[in-house]
Design a protein around this motif. Structure first.
Motif, PDB file in Angstrom:
ATOM      1  N   LEU A   1      16.635 -24.210 -30.829  1.00  0.00           N
ATOM      2  CA  LEU A   1      18.027 -23.902 -30.252  1.00  0.00           C
ATOM      3  C   LEU A   1      18.600 -23.851 -28.003  1.00  0.00           C
TER       4      LEU A   1
ATOM      5  N   PRO B   1      21.934 -24.885 -25.149  1.00  0.00           N
ATOM      6  CA  PRO B   1      23.061 -24.501 -24.989  1.00  0.00           C
ATOM      7  C   PRO B   1      23.162 -26.830 -25.051  1.00  0.00           C
ATOM      8  N   ASN B   2      24.036 -27.346 -25.153  1.00  0.00           N
ATOM      9  CA  ASN B   2      23.885 -28.383 -25.303  1.00  0.00           C
ATOM     10  C   ASN B   2      24.134 -29.257 -23.763  1.00  0.00           C
TER      11      ASN B   2
ATOM     12  N   GLU C   1      20.677 -30.547 -35.876  1.00  0.00           N
ATOM     13  CA  GLU C   1      22.276 -30.731 -36.345  1.00  0.00           C
ATOM     14  C   GLU C   1      22.511 -30.643 -37.617  1.00  0.00           C
TER      15      GLU C   1
ATOM     16  N   SER D   1      17.689 -28.183 -35.536  1.00  0.00           N
ATOM     17  CA  SER D   1      18.111 -28.049 -34.366  1.00  0.00           C
ATOM     18  C   SER D   1      19.944 -27.862 -34.904  1.00  0.00           C
ATOM     19  N   SER D   2      20.560 -26.084 -33.912  1.00  0.00           N
ATOM     20  CA  SER D   2      21.375 -26.215 -34.940  1.00  0.00           C
ATOM     21  C   SER D   2      22.522 -24.913 -34.132  1.00  0.00           C
ATOM     22  N   HIS D   3      22.833 -24.973 -33.722  1.00  0.00           N
ATOM     23  CA  HIS D   3      23.606 -23.957 -32.799  1.00  0.00           C
ATOM     24  C   HIS D   3      24.718 -23.063 -33.648  1.00  0.00           C
ATOM     25  N   GLN D   4      24.649 -22.833 -35.286  1.00  0.00           N
ATOM     26  CA  GLN D   4      25.279 -21.585 -36.058  1.00  0.00           C
ATOM     27  C   GLN D   4      24.184 -21.236 -36.031  1.00  0.00           C
ATOM     28  N   LEU D   5      24.637 -20.419 -35.050  1.00  0.00           N
ATOM     29  CA  LEU D   5      22.725 -18.945 -34.265  1.00  0.00           C
ATOM     30  C   LEU D   5      22.613 -17.942 -35.794  1.00  0.00           C
TER      31      LEU D   5
ATOM     32  N   SER E   1      22.181 -14.295 -31.978  1.00  0.00           N
ATOM     33  CA  SER E   1      22.738 -14.517 -30.380  1.00  0.00           C
ATOM     34  C   SER E   1      22.492 -13.599 -29.677  1.00  0.00           C
TER      35      SER E   1
END
Lengths: 440, 298
Positions: B35, B37-38, B157, B187-191, B289
């Motif tokens: 994980l 941030p961008n 992702e 990797s993902s932003h969908q925590l 999160s």
């Protein structure tokens, strides 16, 4: 003339059969078992990963609609290039020769001469000279040979006319005239035969003069055009192929398991193989067709020119393909490809135009002779010189060696550029970044 | 044992530091969420594992040895932006990638069939990739990463843009792969999904590791948090004077409390009972999160 429909028909049949076989192999549109369909990669890894990459390129290119369309067009163009001049020269149609006061010996003589100039003749025995003359006037006969000592043609034959029919008329006239002279001189048949075998003495000049056009020149003309078409098509494919791999990011997945140089070499070898197979097919097709229709393409030094054409097609592709592949690795979009391809194609077009001009005018200029030793232009200039018969074997070998050496150097530089640029996205790679490239 | 070890990875692109002494590991049999941030350096890290970007310092190790081309053949990779030939047939493509990883023709064909069926795209085997929906392309991409039965699976992702069915299908495969002893790093932003799928996470920011550990540890780490509901005291007045207890939030009668490390929860329970009838008394886990926001400070 008769051969053209046959050739087109054969092409159509072959295409239909291929499509049907493919459809049948796929089970008439229904998905076939995967294991049955996937024999194309084979079980052996020829050349390792490079071979696998090359085999994918070959399969995908051959399967593409563009390849099929271009191939059919090329075959039609080659067929036209071989057949049309033959039609124009009149040699495709049998020449009707009227014979007056003839004999079996005269008939044999006329057929022998016809064979020597590559003309098909049909002998028609006429009862008398006036009737034969009338037949020529009416267009029923192309030529009358009067055994009493005269040849009759519809129209005067110009000294510059090099058609088979004109050469036949001159040869018959000369042969029969000589025989008459031998008879008047009272020579025995054996003496006459000895005299008939007389050959001119060789003549040497101190200063080189303008060479007489050879049959190889026409072949060289076609060869240079073929090289240009094939190189332009397949080099563009190489450039586009590399760009597409970069743009679709599939190159990341590939380079996670194969080395950049393997991927690059596989692409170059794969597309090059397709190019060579297509070119060889075209050449074989042209030669067979030329023999069928009696074209001068297969006479004299033409086979040597054909071999030189194929050799330089391979050498030209080998030289340019690395450059185009490296250029493709710098681009991510179609518009970038066009701006890269234009400067790359400049030496190619220059060599083509200069060589084409030379072979068209029958003059191997000094420029062509110089270009024949420069790798970017040698693929056009050297086959041109071979067509003129104006190059020694060692000169040919030197040009090949120079081209191969430059290709090796170029391939190393291209591999470095490719390795650095193909994974770079989001901006144009600067030249400075390419020089000290590090990588795997 | 940490089978995949990333040790001190550093990489600069001009003035930008993409990786800054990044160190963490992926144990066998674990799904590790990666994980950040961008622009934190996740993709650069994954590319470094496959030698797709040069490192200024550091090394990637597999079972103690530096990772080279031979090791990478046993890894599976799914890049963020789909890496497939748009014009190539689906099955041809998966099989081709299997062969590039060292499989023979028959094995690659069999594995291709198996994975396309498993990921429910076998009916599109003869279709061009570009004709598939985004979700199906993602499934094909996963099949391409799995076809050679890799020991390490690195996915950038993989769940982005998928509908719930697609998320379930791919998530199930990842957990299953870890269950058979594979290292899985994605990797993902969908925590929330990461929390459900992963045993552990590594959170990076500005190329540095800021938090790592098992999801359970992270959820229970830090101050203990209680949610209490007492009939007759909807504002949590009873808790305001308790020592070692701070009132974080009051929401519809639910009082959220943060306990310091010396406070006994029984004391809190007693105080609540004294105030009225206790209808809710629950220790709260920290959401991933929250851990993420605390870690990256945003």
């Amino acid at each position: 003339m008769k051969a053209l429909p046959v050739v087109v028909a054969v092409l159509i049949v072959v295409t239909i059969v291929r499509l049907r076989l493919r459809r049948r192999a796929r089970g008439g549109g229904h998905p076939a078992p995967l294991t049955a369909r996937r024999a194309w990669l084979g079980d052996r890894r020829l050349l390792g990963d490079t071979g696998l990459v090359a085999s994918r390129e070959i399969r995908e290119r051959l399967r593409g609609r563009m390849f099929r369309v271009v191939t059919v067009i090329l075959f039609v163009v080659v067929a036209a290039a071989v057949v049309v001049p033959t039609i124009h020269s009149g040699s495709a149609k049998a020449t009707r020769v009227g014979v007056v006061a003839g004999s079996a010996a005269l008939d044999a003589e006329l057929r022998t001469v016809a064979t020597s100039v590559g003309l098909r003749v049909t002998l028609v025995h006429e009862s008398d000279a006036p009737a034969a003359r009338a037949a020529v006037g009416a267009g029923r006969l192309d030529l009358v040979v009067d055994g009493s000592g005269k040849l009759i043609v519809p129209d005067p034959i110009a000294a510059t006319d090099t058609s088979a029919r004109a050469r036949y008329v001159r040869a018959v006239s000369s042969t029969l005239g000589a025989e008459r002279a031998f008879a008047e001189a009272g020579l025995s048949p054996s003496q006459a035969a000895t005299v008939a075998r007389a050959r001119p003495l060789p003549v040497e000049s101190v200063h080189p003069g303008k060479k007489v056009r050879t049959t190889g020149e026409a072949t060289a003309l076609l060869g240079v055009i073929l090289i240009f078409i094939v190189l332009t098509q397949y080099l563009t494919w190489t450039l586009m192929g590399v760009m597409e791999e970069k743009a679709s990011r599939v190159v990341e997945v590939l380079l996670a398991t194969v080395r950049p140089v393997q991927l690059l070499a596989g692409k170059v070898v794969g597309i090059g193989t397709v190019a060579l197979v297509q070119a060889v097919s075209l050449v074989v097709f042209a030669l067979v067709l030329a023999r069928l229709v009696g074209s001068s393409l297969v006479q004299g030094g033409a086979p040597v020119v054909v071999a030189a054409t194929l050799a330089w097609m391979v050498l030209g592709y080998a030289f340019y393909s690395w450059v185009y592949a490296a250029a493709g690795s710098l681009a991510e979009r179609q518009d970038q490809v066009q701006s890269l391809a234009l400067p790359l194609s400049a030496p190619l077009i220059f060599g083509y135009i200069v060589s084409l001009t030379g072979v068209s005018t029958g003059n191997a200029s000094l420029l062509v002779k110089v270009l024949a030793y420069l790798p970017p232009t040698a693929p056009f200039a050297m086959p041109t010189l071979v067509g003129f018969g104006d190059v020694a074997w060692w000169q040919f070998v030197v040009s090949v060696a120079v081209s191969l050496a430059c290709t090796v150097v170029l391939a190393r530089v291209a591999a470095r550029v490719y390795r650095t640029a193909v994974l770079r996205t989001g901006g144009r790679v600067r030249l400075r970044e390419l020089v000290p490239a590090r990588g795997r | 044992m940490a089978d995949l070890q990333l040790d001190g990875l550093s990489r600069r692109f001009g003035a930008v530091t993409a990786l800054d002494d990044l160190t963490f590991s992926v144990p066998s049999g674990h799904v590790v969420g990666f994980l950040g941030p961008n622009g934190a350096g996740k993709t650069t890290t994954m590319r470094a594992i496959f030698g797709l970007t040069d490192l200024d310092a550091g090394s990637v190790r597999w079972r103690g040895s530096p990772v080279g081309p031979a090791e990478r053949r046993r890894f599976g990779y799914m890049p963020e932006e789909r890496g497939l030939y748009p014009n190539m047939l689906v099955a041809d493509q998966v099989e081709y990638l299997g062969r590039l990883h060292g499989m023979d023709g028959a094995s690659a064909a069999a594995a291709t069939r198996q994975w396309l069926e498993r990921l429910e795209v076998a009916d599109r085997a003869d279709s061009k990739v570009e004709s598939l929906s985004h979700g199906n392309q993602q499934r094909v991409q996963l099949a391409a990463a799995l076809v050679h039965d890799p020991e390490v699976l690195v996915l950038d992702e993989p769940l982005a843009g998928l509908d719930p069915t697609g998320v379930d299908a791919i998530g199930e495969v990842l957990v299953e792969q870890a269950g058979t002893g594979r290292c899985v790093l994605f990797s993902s932003h969908q925590l929330d999904l990461v929390e459900d799928l992963c045993e552990s996470v590594a959170i990076i920011d500005h190329g540095r590791l800021v938090v790592s550990g098992s999801v359970d540890e992270l959820a229970t780490s830090g101050p203990r948090r209680l949610t209490v509901r007492v009939e007759g005291d909807r504002l949590g007045t009873w808790a305001r004077a308790l020592p070692g207890v701070s009132l974080a939030e009051v929401d519809g009668g639910e009082v959220r409390l943060v306990l310091d490390e010396f406070t006994d929860s029984d004391t809190v329970l007693d105080a609540a009972r004294a105030a009225g009838h206790v209808t809710q008394f629950v220790f709260e886990r920290r959401r991933l999160s929250e851990v993420f926001r605390e870690a990256v400070g945003r």
